[in-house]
Design an enzyme around this catalytic site. Sequence first.
Site, mmCIF file in Angstrom:
data_model
loop_
_atom_site.group_PDB
_atom_site.id
_atom_site.type_symbol
_atom_site.label_atom_id
_atom_site.label_comp_id
_atom_site.label_asym_id
_atom_site.label_seq_id
_atom_site.Cartn_x
_atom_site.Cartn_y
_atom_site.Cartn_z
ATOM 1 N N HIS A 64 -5.305 -4.342 -2.647
ATOM 2 C CA HIS A 64 -3.904 -4.600 -2.279
ATOM 3 C C HIS A 64 -3.091 -4.578 -3.573
ATOM 4 C CE1 HIS A 64 -0.506 -7.230 -1.113
ATOM 5 N NE2 HIS A 64 -0.818 -6.972 0.154
ATOM 6 N N ASP A 120 -10.401 -11.585 -4.466
ATOM 7 C CA ASP A 120 -9.203 -11.701 -3.638
ATOM 8 C C ASP A 120 -9.693 -11.946 -2.212
ATOM 9 O OD1 ASP A 120 -7.160 -11.199 -1.877
ATOM 10 O OD2 ASP A 120 -6.461 -9.374 -2.856
ATOM 11 N N GLN A 147 -7.913 -11.738 2.933
ATOM 12 C CA GLN A 147 -8.349 -11.391 4.290
ATOM 13 C C GLN A 147 -9.639 -12.117 4.656
ATOM 14 O OE1 GLN A 147 -6.660 -9.549 6.485
ATOM 15 N NE2 GLN A 147 -5.039 -9.109 5.012
ATOM 16 N N LYS A 188 -2.709 -16.604 6.186
ATOM 17 C CA LYS A 188 -3.637 -15.629 6.799
ATOM 18 C C LYS A 188 -4.810 -16.331 7.465
ATOM 19 C CE LYS A 188 -2.259 -12.005 3.788
ATOM 20 N NZ LYS A 188 -1.643 -10.795 4.280
ATOM 21 N N CYS A 243 0.679 -2.228 1.676
ATOM 22 C CA CYS A 243 0.650 -2.642 0.260
ATOM 23 C C CYS A 243 -0.642 -2.186 -0.405
ATOM 24 C CB CYS A 243 0.816 -4.153 0.116
ATOM 25 S SG CYS A 243 2.411 -4.711 0.647
#
Length: 417
Positions: free
Chosen positions: A133, A210, A213, A236, A374
């Site tokens: 991302h 990261d 998600q 999220k 993104c």
Amino acid sequence: MKPIEQMQTPDPRNVEHWRADFPILGERVHGRPLVYLDNGATTQKPASVIYAENAYYRHSNANVHRGVHLLSQRATDSFEAARATIARFINAQRPEEIVFVRGTTEAINLVAQSYARPRIKPGDEILISAMEHHSNIVPWQLLCEQTGAALKVVPIDDTGALDADAYERLLSERTRLVAMTHLANALGSINPVERLVAASHARGVPVLLDGAQAIAHLPVDVHAIACDFYAFSGHKVYGPTGIGVLYGKAALLEAMPPWQGGGDMIRSVTFEKTEYNEIPWKFEAGTPNIAGAIALGAALDYVDSIGMEAIAAHENELLAYATDALRVIPGLRFIGTARDKASILSFVLDGVHAHDVGTILDHHGIAVRAGHHCAMPVMQRFGVPATVRASLALYNRHQDIDALIEGLGKVREIFGT
Ligand code: PMP
């Protein structure tokens, strides 16, 4: 994470119970029942999260860590209890390893500026992947501009899976940090994070993951993964916007200078010298998002009450159902077909721009994301300007996928494809 076959068998009756926890799912959109398939962008909130935020403002609102009065103590206790809940949820060793930030983006920028920048020299390298991302690309580009370091990118194959051999080759004696997604937002690919971290640590290189998600779809155990930093956003994972988490190993956080200066991050200030607070408060300058942190704690309690394994089993079954149903639509091509995949169905439809697909679906009450997500380099890798992305959450059900299929039928009728 356990292999899928060892997970709990999903019970389709559960989803109706879970849905009842989310008031917004009763909304109508353009006169139709809402079908919400844009969970990769943000998830909806259960009543317990909405209640927690509301109850905080009704009964406990005060600033934290400062007041001697009762409300301030209540606010501080709830705020710090949320930190402990988050630490337990991701199996951090200590609550002090949990830094509250605005979200994943801010967490990554914090690591780039506070951990990496003082250590990086011209010619050093930061390793990321081709499925990132923008939030896990641009902070490193800024760092490279500031320090003269170079960004190296691990390629992905045609299914959207990481090229693990290339990863090992690109880890060099110049690599100072690896920053990699756990679950790719534009593709759904799951990275073999334990393996990546082990390879990186064998060369003495720390790893930031990261988890924007992954946090809502996979059991996350930072201790087992052994990563050095883990970033995620509350919104999220069924929590509010404006709150997120940077997990960092205590020894690393302790060695890092503060990122921003202000209130709460100091122990004492004179014009000559300021002494900084301990971790994690050293990184929490200014009044934090108290209500958001408390509501994020409630969101993780909610997820725990169902169990991440049950959620993952349910979503995996739905992903397989949706993949089979979409695959037979003429002119539909999936972008992202990695063997290890979760929650994301990204695709293009021959002869129709993704934005037109998204707009027509919206008129049928179906919310999907259309665009580059993104992740423009992912679009370039697959030679498409944009994709349609349907992304799943625990409250999605077979009817939602059936509605999507029907909606795509309407799109094809309109465009004569
Ligand atoms: N990384 C990934 C993989 C994401 O999916 C997102 C959100 N789309 C982000 C980072 C950025 O998250 P936020 O906007 O909440 O900071």
